[in-house]
Design a protein around this motif. Structure first.
Motif, PDB file in Angstrom:
ATOM      1  N   VAL B  87       1.011  -1.171   0.186  1.00  0.00           N
ATOM      2  CA  VAL B  87       0.042  -0.120   0.065  1.00  0.00           C
ATOM      3  C   VAL B  87       0.776   1.370  -0.073  1.00  0.00           C
ATOM      4  CG1 VAL B  87      -1.758   1.253   1.311  1.00  0.00           C
ATOM      5  CG2 VAL B  87      -1.973  -1.204   1.162  1.00  0.00           C
ATOM      6  N   GLY B  88       2.040   0.931   0.823  1.00  0.00           N
ATOM      7  CA  GLY B  88       2.918   2.363   1.000  1.00  0.00           C
ATOM      8  C   GLY B  88       3.710   2.916  -0.187  1.00  0.00           C
ATOM      9  N   THR B  89       4.204   1.801  -1.096  1.00  0.00           N
ATOM     10  CA  THR B  89       5.132   1.973  -2.166  1.00  0.00           C
ATOM     11  C   THR B  89       4.350   2.927  -3.192  1.00  0.00           C
ATOM     12  OG1 THR B  89       6.261   0.110  -1.710  1.00  0.00           O
ATOM     13  CG2 THR B  89       6.782   1.140  -3.740  1.00  0.00           C
ATOM     14  N   PRO B  90       3.046   2.592  -3.680  1.00  0.00           N
ATOM     15  CA  PRO B  90       2.801   3.754  -4.791  1.00  0.00           C
ATOM     16  C   PRO B  90       2.508   4.946  -4.093  1.00  0.00           C
ATOM     17  CG  PRO B  90       1.344   1.624  -4.671  1.00  0.00           C
ATOM     18  CD  PRO B  90       2.586   1.525  -3.680  1.00  0.00           C
ATOM     19  N   ALA B  91       1.922   5.130  -2.839  1.00  0.00           N
ATOM     20  CA  ALA B  91       1.936   6.401  -2.216  1.00  0.00           C
ATOM     21  C   ALA B  91       3.264   7.239  -2.275  1.00  0.00           C
ATOM     22  CB  ALA B  91       1.252   6.277  -0.910  1.00  0.00           C
ATOM     23  N   SER B  92       4.206   6.547  -1.788  1.00  0.00           N
ATOM     24  CA  SER B  92       5.554   7.165  -1.808  1.00  0.00           C
ATOM     25  C   SER B  92       6.096   7.562  -3.027  1.00  0.00           C
ATOM     26  CB  SER B  92       6.663   6.268  -1.188  1.00  0.00           C
ATOM     27  OG  SER B  92       6.227   5.778  -0.063  1.00  0.00           O
ATOM     28  N   SER B  94       4.132   8.370  -5.717  1.00  0.00           N
ATOM     29  CA  SER B  94       3.452   9.567  -6.069  1.00  0.00           C
ATOM     30  C   SER B  94       3.656  10.760  -5.305  1.00  0.00           C
ATOM     31  CB  SER B  94       2.008   9.223  -5.649  1.00  0.00           C
ATOM     32  OG  SER B  94       1.241  10.302  -6.159  1.00  0.00           O
ATOM     33  N   LEU B  95       3.959  10.588  -3.939  1.00  0.00           N
ATOM     34  CA  LEU B  95       4.468  11.990  -3.252  1.00  0.00           C
ATOM     35  C   LEU B  95       5.864  12.282  -3.640  1.00  0.00           C
ATOM     36  CD1 LEU B  95       2.931  10.751   0.272  1.00  0.00           C
ATOM     37  CD2 LEU B  95       2.111  12.782  -0.911  1.00  0.00           C
ATOM     38  N   ALA B  96       6.586  11.565  -4.067  1.00  0.00           N
ATOM     39  CA  ALA B  96       7.942  11.823  -4.173  1.00  0.00           C
ATOM     40  C   ALA B  96       8.018  12.345  -5.578  1.00  0.00           C
ATOM     41  CB  ALA B  96       9.174  10.641  -4.246  1.00  0.00           C
ATOM     42  N   VAL B 159      10.948  10.456   1.332  1.00  0.00           N
ATOM     43  CA  VAL B 159      12.264  11.054   1.340  1.00  0.00           C
ATOM     44  C   VAL B 159      13.429  10.617   0.582  1.00  0.00           C
ATOM     45  CG1 VAL B 159      13.945  11.840   3.119  1.00  0.00           C
ATOM     46  CG2 VAL B 159      11.633  12.155   3.459  1.00  0.00           C
ATOM     47  N   MET B 160      13.434   9.223   0.767  1.00  0.00           N
ATOM     48  CA  MET B 160      14.627   8.647  -0.057  1.00  0.00           C
ATOM     49  C   MET B 160      14.419   8.412  -1.502  1.00  0.00           C
ATOM     50  SD  MET B 160      15.232   5.512   2.692  1.00  0.00           S
ATOM     51  CE  MET B 160      16.832   4.568   2.348  1.00  0.00           C
ATOM     52  N   THR B 161      13.057   8.277  -2.017  1.00  0.00           N
ATOM     53  CA  THR B 161      12.935   8.368  -3.433  1.00  0.00           C
ATOM     54  C   THR B 161      13.075   9.903  -4.103  1.00  0.00           C
ATOM     55  OG1 THR B 161      11.313   6.543  -2.919  1.00  0.00           O
ATOM     56  CG2 THR B 161      10.996   7.797  -5.257  1.00  0.00           C
ATOM     57  N   ARG B 162      12.967  10.712  -3.452  1.00  0.00           N
ATOM     58  CA  ARG B 162      12.876  12.138  -3.789  1.00  0.00           C
ATOM     59  C   ARG B 162      14.417  12.309  -4.342  1.00  0.00           C
ATOM     60  NH1 ARG B 162       9.409  15.733  -0.148  1.00  0.00           N
ATOM     61  NH2 ARG B 162      10.854  15.118   1.469  1.00  0.00           N
ATOM     62  N   GLU B 163      15.287  11.658  -3.484  1.00  0.00           N
ATOM     63  CA  GLU B 163      16.866  11.661  -3.800  1.00  0.00           C
ATOM     64  C   GLU B 163      17.305  11.021  -5.131  1.00  0.00           C
ATOM     65  OE1 GLU B 163      18.603  11.078  -0.153  1.00  0.00           O
ATOM     66  OE2 GLU B 163      17.831  12.565   1.078  1.00  0.00           O
TER      67      GLU B 163
ATOM     68  N   ARG C  22      -4.823  11.384 -15.458  1.00  0.00           N
ATOM     69  CA  ARG C  22      -5.111  12.666 -14.678  1.00  0.00           C
ATOM     70  C   ARG C  22      -5.256  12.454 -13.143  1.00  0.00           C
ATOM     71  NH1 ARG C  22     -10.283  16.552 -16.270  1.00  0.00           N
ATOM     72  NH2 ARG C  22      -9.776  17.803 -14.941  1.00  0.00           N
ATOM     73  N   TYR C  23      -5.585  11.365 -12.839  1.00  0.00           N
ATOM     74  CA  TYR C  23      -5.842  11.032 -11.602  1.00  0.00           C
ATOM     75  C   TYR C  23      -4.799  10.066 -10.734  1.00  0.00           C
ATOM     76  CZ  TYR C  23     -10.090  13.482 -12.233  1.00  0.00           C
ATOM     77  OH  TYR C  23     -11.073  14.591 -12.275  1.00  0.00           O
ATOM     78  N   LEU C  24      -3.885   9.674 -11.799  1.00  0.00           N
ATOM     79  CA  LEU C  24      -3.123   8.675 -11.018  1.00  0.00           C
ATOM     80  C   LEU C  24      -2.256   9.011  -9.970  1.00  0.00           C
ATOM     81  CD1 LEU C  24      -1.528   5.978 -11.833  1.00  0.00           C
ATOM     82  CD2 LEU C  24       0.328   7.293 -12.475  1.00  0.00           C
ATOM     83  N   PRO C  25      -1.717  10.344  -9.698  1.00  0.00           N
ATOM     84  CA  PRO C  25      -0.916  10.485  -8.499  1.00  0.00           C
ATOM     85  C   PRO C  25      -1.863  10.433  -7.182  1.00  0.00           C
ATOM     86  CG  PRO C  25      -0.772  12.329 -10.081  1.00  0.00           C
ATOM     87  CD  PRO C  25      -1.703  11.291 -10.693  1.00  0.00           C
ATOM     88  N   TYR C  26      -3.192  10.723  -7.447  1.00  0.00           N
ATOM     89  CA  TYR C  26      -4.115  10.392  -6.171  1.00  0.00           C
ATOM     90  C   TYR C  26      -4.502   8.986  -5.890  1.00  0.00           C
ATOM     91  CZ  TYR C  26      -3.978  15.362  -6.937  1.00  0.00           C
ATOM     92  OH  TYR C  26      -3.706  16.629  -7.216  1.00  0.00           O
TER      93      TYR C  26
END
Lengths: 388, 275, 306
Positions: B87-92, B94-96, B159-163, C22-26
């Motif tokens: 669950v966390g990997t895609p979120a990271s 995306s955020l990075a 944080v790590m992916t951003r780098e 469009r919505y992939l990030p979310y």
């Protein structure tokens, strides 16, 4: 009075000899430059003066005091670094105040002296700004103010301008010179940029491969190089160095250079002859004739006896002057570089005749590279710096 | 700086060795009790040398069915790690890497949930789980562990992916890859070392977790910390047994620390240290 | 590679592809956020609901208004727990930060064999708090534990064991927190120190700063961001300290080592005062976020967490 004296200074890193028997005398209030390519030992010499590197052999005296075993803070030296080395998280004023603060100078005194510095360097507007928000030139100004604020016996400048834009370089160069003279502080500038050294320094020590090759005024280093290394390093475009043989005829010296038709004889005049004669130089060896591009003129009087024929293979207009790259007639290789008036119009492939100014010719010994005529003696041949 | 003399470095090394001994010796002392004959425990002064025995190991595994406990611990810690990674990997990623509106707020929410005290959460959890019949279930514990692990994992991996260099992803996108394909083909392989490092950290936290396992678990889901705590209360303390269980708990953590100590330091500081 | 197959199979086409684009990030973030809401926000909301009701064991009975909160505020044991937690936090964290920074400053100029020594040093910090507590229990047990025998009894520090009277018991809980976290903090500071730029230190040497001045005026200010992060993280964890109290003291003697987490635990699982415990949990939550955001704000410019 002597500002600084270096005596037979040696620095070794393991087996690598970084500084080899360097001796220098710097007058009080004088600014000298250590000029040389990177890796020549100039920065090691400076760091030994600052106390950031240990001295392997030799001595350093600052205002008569031997400082070999003193820590940096006890030597009364200040330093300006290539990368500014400012204290982040402190304002401009705090940076300048730092050396005074750590010396426990009274608060009122600190305020006064920092204020003076801010005014002197026109930093008043940014006194409370954080240093990382300033431009490179401003940061280096702060670094200079920080170095001068405690009125050191010796100011060390380690490539202070090398990270700056061209116009900022010129501006700060003038400012440094003015400040140094205004404060009458002894200073050592380390640089690889000869223009900087020529413009700033009272005297220049040219270093290469761990040794000092010449220590003299800017004009002497430029016009009377002590050896081929100095001649080749100082000056842009560089000095022409032509392999030659020498011949004396009627108390005048003729240098035969070039390969076409057994070479051309160039008249280098009578003063060179006198100098060689005075030193009993054997003329049968191989020599090198050094002549600066600006001391070569295009001859238009058609006097074949005193001029040399050459073919232009490249010509570049530089505004006030024109740079000519010349080859021997029929040859294709670069032989002589000449700087002539820019009005002189010439096309590539043209054959022209040139003359050299014998008063500015320098003759080097082909084997040792030392100047035998027209140059200064190398430091090792000079008498030891006065120890009176 | 002024060159540093060799003798000083040797002196510092000796000092550090002394510090390391001071911190590691107690661990050795604890572990030694699992091999120590019980009659020597109470000797005065404390006994240092003895012939190691494995009686207590055999006893503990037999009477407590420690294998079952170990398997419970592995299921819960492993399951929590797996859920967190999935669950966390895609979120990271995306955020990075992707453009997300309100990114700062999302990151703040994530770090805020890392702060919640477990025992305070356990009250509502207990009642909700009672209602959903999730008490004393592996899946219930695995979900509950997300309170601390998900935040830790997403934060650190972001944080790590951003780098990591993003050039390759740009190239792939320019080549006409769909962003989702870029994530699967370029992003994931690039993130793999970080995923492993942060995953290991999540595993250690789940493996060591106590309050949730104690209060939401039960007989069928007892993990090692719970069994250890239980050996303390019932009718006097079983010292040797405690030592055996502790040793079992220490082994996997020791192995991971040995291989990944820099990443673990980084993880424990939530990425503030470059390890 | 396997992912290629998956990617090809999942390669979106047509309008679906546009929607994804469009919505992939979310879409990628959503599962994690939903999970965090499920395990964080909903239990918190439910705790608020519980705190406003009368409860009997685990049954929710009638609406109680703020009665639970009133009870709580007049419960000296609740304030006692807050006090104990504050003492532990306020004493343990500065000591461990200063010790770790001191050790890191001793060693950061380099040692031999750092690759072996640093994993060894890190080891205590990643031990389960439970194991750490058991370890200390064995060392401090009776008169035969290695620390009881060689330190406590030898120097007659306390009679009747360290867990027999309040101050030594709190002291031990604090000591364990320090012991567990100094190694990690040392390594964190060590890494932080090695990442500092060298240039200002060189300049300071020439400018004549003493070692103490360099430390006070340069090193520590440059480490502020790291100190702030470590302070915040340790603050959060120490404030919810539970495991070592459970193993070592059970909150005793009396309530002298009952921390907030242990107080909550007892209210629920010993006294079954769910409503009041929920009220306490809510207050703890609020307190926690208030304090954390104060810490966060104080260090805001220095924290570079985001």
């Amino acid at each position: 009075m002597s500002g600084v004296r270096l005596e037979n200074l040696v620095k070794r890193y393991g087996d690598v000899l970084a500084v080899d028997d360097v001796s220098l005398e710097i007058e009080k209030g004088e600014l000298i430059a250590l000029l040389g390519p990177s890796g020549c030992g100039k920065t090691s010499t400076l760091k030994m003066m600052a106390g950031l590197e240990k001295i392997t052999e030799g001595n350093i005296y600052i205002e008569g005091r031997r400082v070999n075993d003193l820590k940096p803070e006890d030597r009364d030296v200040a330093m300006v670094f290539e990368d500014y080395s400012l204290y982040h998280r402190m304002s401009v004023a705090q940076n300048i105040a730092f050396p005074l603060r750590v010396r426990k100078v009274r608060r009122a005194e600190i305020q006064k002296r920092v204020g003076d510095m801010l005014e002197l360097l026109e930093l008043g507007d940014v006194a409370n700004a954080r240093v990382q928000d300033l431009s490179g030139g401003q940061q280096q100004r702060v670094a200079i103010a920080r170095a001068l604020v405690r009125e050191p016996a010796l100011l060390l400048l380690d490539e202070p301008l090398s990270h700056l834009d061209a116009d900022m370089k010129v501006r700060l160069r003038t400012e440094i010179r003015w400040l140094q003279q205004e404060r009458n502080v002894t200073a050592v500038l380390v640089t690889h940029d000869q223009l900087e050294a020529l413009a700033l320094a009272d005297r220049i020590a040219v270093m290469d491969s761990a040794r000092i090759h010449q220590y003299a005024s800017a004009s002497d280093v430029y016009e009377r190089p002590a050896n081929i290394i100095v001649a080749a390093f100082v000056g842009e475009p560089p000095m022409n160095l032509l392999d030659c043989t020498l011949e004396a005829v009627d108390a005048r010296l003729y240098a035969t250079a070039g390969s076409a038709n057994g070479g051309v004889a160039i008249d280098v005049g009578s003063s060179a002859f006198d100098e060689l004669a005075a030193h009993d130089v054997d003329l049968s060896g191989a020599f090198v004739l050094g002549i600066r591009p600006e001391h070569i003129a295009v001859s238009d009087d058609g006097d074949v006896s005193s001029s040399i024929s050459a073919e232009v293979f490249f010509s570049e207009w530089l505004g006030m002057e024109r740079l000519l790259m010349l080859a021997e007639p029929g040859g294709k290789e670069h032989w002589i570089t000449a700087l002539v008036r820019s009005e002189f119009s010439v096309r590539e492939g043209d054959e022209i005749r040139i003359t050299i100014d014998p008063d500015h010719a320098v003759i080097f010994d082909g084997a040792s590279g030392r100047a035998v005529a027209g140059g200064q003696p190398e430091p090792s041949e000079q008498p030891e710096p006065g120890r009176a | 700086m002024i060159e540093d003399a060799r003798p000083r470095k040797i002196l510092r090394t000796l000092g550090l060795i002394a510090i390391v001994i001071a911190f590691v010796f107690p661990v050795y002392w604890l572990l030694s009790f699992s091999f120590k004959p019980e009659r020597l425990f109470f000797d005065l002064p404390p006994v240092w040398t003895f012939d190691p025995i494995v009686t207590e190991w055999v006893n503990t595994f037999r009477t407590l069915k420690l294998w079952e406990t170990i398997i419970n611990s592995i299921i819960v810690a492993g399951g929590s790690t797996l859920l967190t990674i999935l669950v966390g990997t895609p979120a990271s990623y995306s955020l990075a890497r992707l453009r997300v509106r309100g990114k700062t707020d999302i990151m703040l929410f994530i770090i805020a949930s890392r702060m919640a005290p477990a025992v305070a959460l356990i009250i509502p959890f207990f009642l909700i789980y009672q209602f959903l019949d999730l008490l004393d279930s592996h899946i219930g514990l695995i979900f509950a562990y997300s309170t601390f692990n998900m935040a830790l994992y997403v934060w650190l991996l972001t944080v790590m992916t951003r780098e990591l260099p993003a050039d390759l992803e740009g190239v792939a996108e320019a080549d006409g890859y769909h962003p989702f394909q870029v994530f699967l083909r370029i992003g994931l392989p690039l993130m793999r070392p970080s995923i492993i490092a942060v995953g290991v950290l999540a595993f250690i936290f789940a493996w060591n977790e106590f309050p949730f396992a104690l209060l939401l678990g039960g007989r069928t889901t007892e993990t090692l910390p719970v069994v250890a705590a239980r050996s303390l209360s019932a009718g006097g303390v079983e010292w040797a047994r405690l030592a055996v269980i502790s040793t079992v708990m220490v082994i996997p953590v020791a192995v991971m620390v040995f291989f990944l100590h820099k990443q673990i330091v980084r993880g424990l500081s939530m990425g503030a240290v470059r390890g | 590679m396997a992912t290629q197959g998956i990617a090809a199979a999942l390669a979106p086409r047509g309008r679906w592809a546009e929607f994804l684009q469009r919505y992939l990030p979310y879409l990628l973030i959503a599962p994690a956020l939903i999970l965090l809401i499920l395990v964080g926000v909903i239990p918190f909301a439910y705790a608020i609901y519980l705190s406003l009701h009368n409860t009997f064991f685990t049954d929710v009975e009638s609406f109680a208004g703020i009665a639970n909160y009133k009870d709580l505020v007049s419960d000296p044991r609740f304030w006692g727990a807050l006090r104990v937690t504050t003492i532990v936090t306020v004493v343990a964290i500065p000591i461990q930060l200063v010790m770790a920074l001191g050790l890191a400053l001793l060693f950061y100029r380099g040692v031999f064999g750092g690759r072996v020594l640093s994993p060894l040093l890190l080891f205590p910090s990643v031990l389960a708090p439970i194991v750490m507590a058991i370890m200390w229990k064995i060392m401090l047990a009776g008169n035969w534990g290695i620390l009881s025998y060689w330190v406590v009894e030898r120097f007659s520090l306390v009679t009747g064991g360290v867990f027999g009277s309040p101050s030594p018991a709190i002291g031990t809980v604090i000591a364990i927190d320090i012991f567990q976290w100094v190694p990690f903090l040392t390594l964190a500071f060590y890494a932080g120190l090695q990442a500092l730029p060298l240039a200002p230190f060189r300049a300071a040497a020439v400018d004549g700063a003493s070692r103490w001045q360099v430390l006070r005026l340069l090193t520590i200010p440059m480490l502020y961001p790291l100190i702030a992060v470590l302070f915040l993280l340790r603050f959060i964890d120490t404030f919810k300290i539970f495991d070592s109290v459970f193993i070592l003291t059970r909150g005793g003697p009396g309530d002298s080592t009952t921390t907030i987490s242990y107080y909550l635990f007892r209210s629920v699982f010993e006294f079954w005062e769910i409503g009041r415990a929920a009220a306490a949990a809510v207050i703890v939550f609020v307190l926690f976020f208030v304090m954390t955001s104060i810490v966060y704000r104080v260090f805001h410019k220095r924290l570079r967490l985001i």
